[in-house]
Design a protein around this motif. Structure first.
Motif, PDB file in Angstrom:
ATOM      1  N   PRO A   1       0.848  -1.195   0.000  1.00  0.00           N
ATOM      2  CA  PRO A   1       0.000   0.000   0.000  1.00  0.00           C
ATOM      3  C   PRO A   1       0.884   1.246   0.000  1.00  0.00           C
ATOM      4  O   PRO A   1       1.987   1.242   0.560  1.00  0.00           O
ATOM      5  N   LEU A   2       0.392   2.316  -0.604  1.00  0.00           N
ATOM      6  CA  LEU A   2       1.172   3.553  -0.717  1.00  0.00           C
ATOM      7  C   LEU A   2       1.652   4.032   0.653  1.00  0.00           C
ATOM      8  O   LEU A   2       2.787   4.486   0.788  1.00  0.00           O
ATOM      9  N   ARG A   3       0.815   3.917   1.676  1.00  0.00           N
ATOM     10  CA  ARG A   3       1.207   4.354   3.017  1.00  0.00           C
ATOM     11  C   ARG A   3       2.488   3.665   3.461  1.00  0.00           C
ATOM     12  O   ARG A   3       3.401   4.290   3.999  1.00  0.00           O
ATOM     13  N   LEU A   4       2.582   2.358   3.227  1.00  0.00           N
ATOM     14  CA  LEU A   4       3.753   1.602   3.680  1.00  0.00           C
ATOM     15  C   LEU A   4       4.981   1.899   2.825  1.00  0.00           C
ATOM     16  O   LEU A   4       6.095   1.970   3.345  1.00  0.00           O
ATOM     17  N   SER A   5       4.791   2.072   1.526  1.00  0.00           N
ATOM     18  CA  SER A   5       5.913   2.467   0.671  1.00  0.00           C
ATOM     19  C   SER A   5       6.462   3.813   1.103  1.00  0.00           C
ATOM     20  O   SER A   5       7.678   3.999   1.222  1.00  0.00           O
ATOM     21  N   GLU A   6       5.574   4.754   1.338  1.00  0.00           N
ATOM     22  CA  GLU A   6       6.010   6.093   1.734  1.00  0.00           C
ATOM     23  C   GLU A   6       6.648   6.084   3.118  1.00  0.00           C
ATOM     24  O   GLU A   6       7.607   6.811   3.362  1.00  0.00           O
ATOM     25  N   LEU A   7       6.150   5.242   4.015  1.00  0.00           N
ATOM     26  CA  LEU A   7       6.789   5.104   5.323  1.00  0.00           C
ATOM     27  C   LEU A   7       8.221   4.599   5.155  1.00  0.00           C
ATOM     28  O   LEU A   7       9.159   5.132   5.758  1.00  0.00           O
ATOM     29  N   ALA A   8       8.409   3.594   4.307  1.00  0.00           N
ATOM     30  CA  ALA A   8       9.751   3.058   4.053  1.00  0.00           C
ATOM     31  C   ALA A   8      10.653   4.130   3.449  1.00  0.00           C
ATOM     32  O   ALA A   8      11.842   4.220   3.789  1.00  0.00           O
ATOM     33  N   ILE A   9      10.106   4.962   2.579  1.00  0.00           N
ATOM     34  CA  ILE A   9      10.889   6.043   1.968  1.00  0.00           C
ATOM     35  C   ILE A   9      11.276   7.080   3.022  1.00  0.00           C
ATOM     36  O   ILE A   9      12.415   7.560   3.046  1.00  0.00           O
ATOM     37  N   LEU A  10      10.357   7.421   3.928  1.00  0.00           N
ATOM     38  CA  LEU A  10      10.695   8.377   4.985  1.00  0.00           C
ATOM     39  C   LEU A  10      11.789   7.839   5.895  1.00  0.00           C
ATOM     40  O   LEU A  10      12.698   8.584   6.287  1.00  0.00           O
ATOM     41  N   VAL A  11      11.721   6.554   6.240  1.00  0.00           N
ATOM     42  CA  VAL A  11      12.772   5.972   7.078  1.00  0.00           C
ATOM     43  C   VAL A  11      14.107   6.037   6.342  1.00  0.00           C
ATOM     44  O   VAL A  11      15.148   6.347   6.934  1.00  0.00           O
ATOM     45  N   THR A  12      14.085   5.781   5.052  1.00  0.00           N
ATOM     46  CA  THR A  12      15.300   5.879   4.241  1.00  0.00           C
ATOM     47  C   THR A  12      15.831   7.303   4.220  1.00  0.00           C
ATOM     48  O   THR A  12      17.026   7.544   4.425  1.00  0.00           O
ATOM     49  N   ALA A  13      14.945   8.258   3.979  1.00  0.00           N
ATOM     50  CA  ALA A  13      15.355   9.665   3.947  1.00  0.00           C
ATOM     51  C   ALA A  13      15.969  10.084   5.279  1.00  0.00           C
ATOM     52  O   ALA A  13      16.982  10.786   5.310  1.00  0.00           O
ATOM     53  N   ALA A  14      15.363   9.642   6.382  1.00  0.00           N
ATOM     54  CA  ALA A  14      15.897   9.990   7.702  1.00  0.00           C
ATOM     55  C   ALA A  14      17.248   9.322   7.936  1.00  0.00           C
ATOM     56  O   ALA A  14      18.171   9.948   8.457  1.00  0.00           O
ATOM     57  N   CYS A  15      17.374   8.064   7.536  1.00  0.00           N
ATOM     58  CA  CYS A  15      18.631   7.343   7.699  1.00  0.00           C
ATOM     59  C   CYS A  15      19.767   8.073   6.970  1.00  0.00           C
ATOM     60  O   CYS A  15      20.854   8.224   7.508  1.00  0.00           O
ATOM     61  N   TRP A  16      19.502   8.516   5.770  1.00  0.00           N
ATOM     62  CA  TRP A  16      20.512   9.196   4.949  1.00  0.00           C
ATOM     63  C   TRP A  16      20.519  10.708   5.160  1.00  0.00           C
ATOM     64  O   TRP A  16      21.341  11.402   4.582  1.00  0.00           O
ATOM     65  N   GLN A  17      19.577  11.218   5.946  1.00  0.00           N
ATOM     66  CA  GLN A  17      19.381  12.659   6.104  1.00  0.00           C
ATOM     67  C   GLN A  17      19.349  13.345   4.741  1.00  0.00           C
ATOM     68  O   GLN A  17      20.029  14.344   4.497  1.00  0.00           O
ATOM     69  N   ALA A  18      18.558  12.768   3.869  1.00  0.00           N
ATOM     70  CA  ALA A  18      18.408  13.274   2.501  1.00  0.00           C
ATOM     71  C   ALA A  18      17.340  14.359   2.495  1.00  0.00           C
ATOM     72  O   ALA A  18      16.139  14.078   2.575  1.00  0.00           O
ATOM     73  N   GLN A  19      17.803  15.596   2.420  1.00  0.00           N
ATOM     74  CA  GLN A  19      16.926  16.755   2.549  1.00  0.00           C
ATOM     75  C   GLN A  19      15.781  16.742   1.530  1.00  0.00           C
ATOM     76  O   GLN A  19      14.614  16.869   1.891  1.00  0.00           O
TER      77      GLN A  19
END
Length: 188
Positions: A67-85
């Motif tokens: 589901p889009l919610r879970l994909s986007e959650l995974a992307i946010l965790v990735t962005a936070a891990c990499w601190q990708a602005q």
């Protein structure tokens, strides 16, 4: 990045694009994204890489079976891990619109202990953070993910994480920001 640093990549001018670059840009703009926000104007300096990457990205963003919610959650965790602005800036509103609770998103951004109302959110977070933190996924988390989502979606989840780590690396190395981005979600 300080504002006085020159850009790491030259600004891309569509008027001077090669036929290969134009083909990639046209495909991105005609696809589900409909814009060039994100790493695309970095990748376009290598049109063949850009073509493969944007096609993989379209699959990872829209057709993983999650589901889009879970994909986007995974992307946010990735962005936070990499601190990708830019990755956070682009995906944060999409995640909220897809149903990721704002409190959860902010806990992830700030590194606070996240609290989950949905067991699927907790499972995706566990999978993603275990993979990024330990470079592995425990037998327990793997079994729970396979039971909940199945083999194909689990494989696709790993692909999504690899793709968005690639996006984050591109954005960070080339100090790229999102269109109209005037705030940074992570300290620099």
């Amino acid at each position: 990045m300080t504002q006085s640093n020159p850009p790491r990549l030259p600004a891309f001018d569509v008027a001077h694009a090669t036929p290969e670059q134009k083909a990639v840009l046209d495909e991105i703009l005609a696809g589900p994204r409909g814009n060039l926000n994100g790493p695309f104007l970095g990748w376009i300096h290598s049109p063949e890489l850009a073509q493969h990457a944007q096609r993989l990205g379209a699959f990872c963003r829209y057709r993983t079976g999650l589901p889009l919610r879970l994909s986007e959650l995974a992307i946010l965790v990735t962005a936070a891990c990499w601190q990708a602005q830019a990755e956070w800036y682009i995906h944060y509103p999409i995640a909220l619109q897809a149903g990721v609770p704002e409190v959860l998103a902010q806990q992830i951004r700030t590194g606070a202990e996240p609290h989950f109302e949905d067991p699927d959110d907790a499972l995706i977070h566990a999978f993603v953070t275990e993979l990024y933190d330990t470079k592995r996924v425990s037998d327990e988390t793997y079994a729970r993910t396979m039971t909940r989502f199945g083999r194909e979606v689990t494989v696709n989840l790993v692909g999504l994480l690899g793709y968005y780590a690639f996006v984050a690396m591109t954005l960070n190395v080339f100090e790229m920001r999102a269109e109209r981005q005037n705030t940074l979600p992570f300290a620099e």
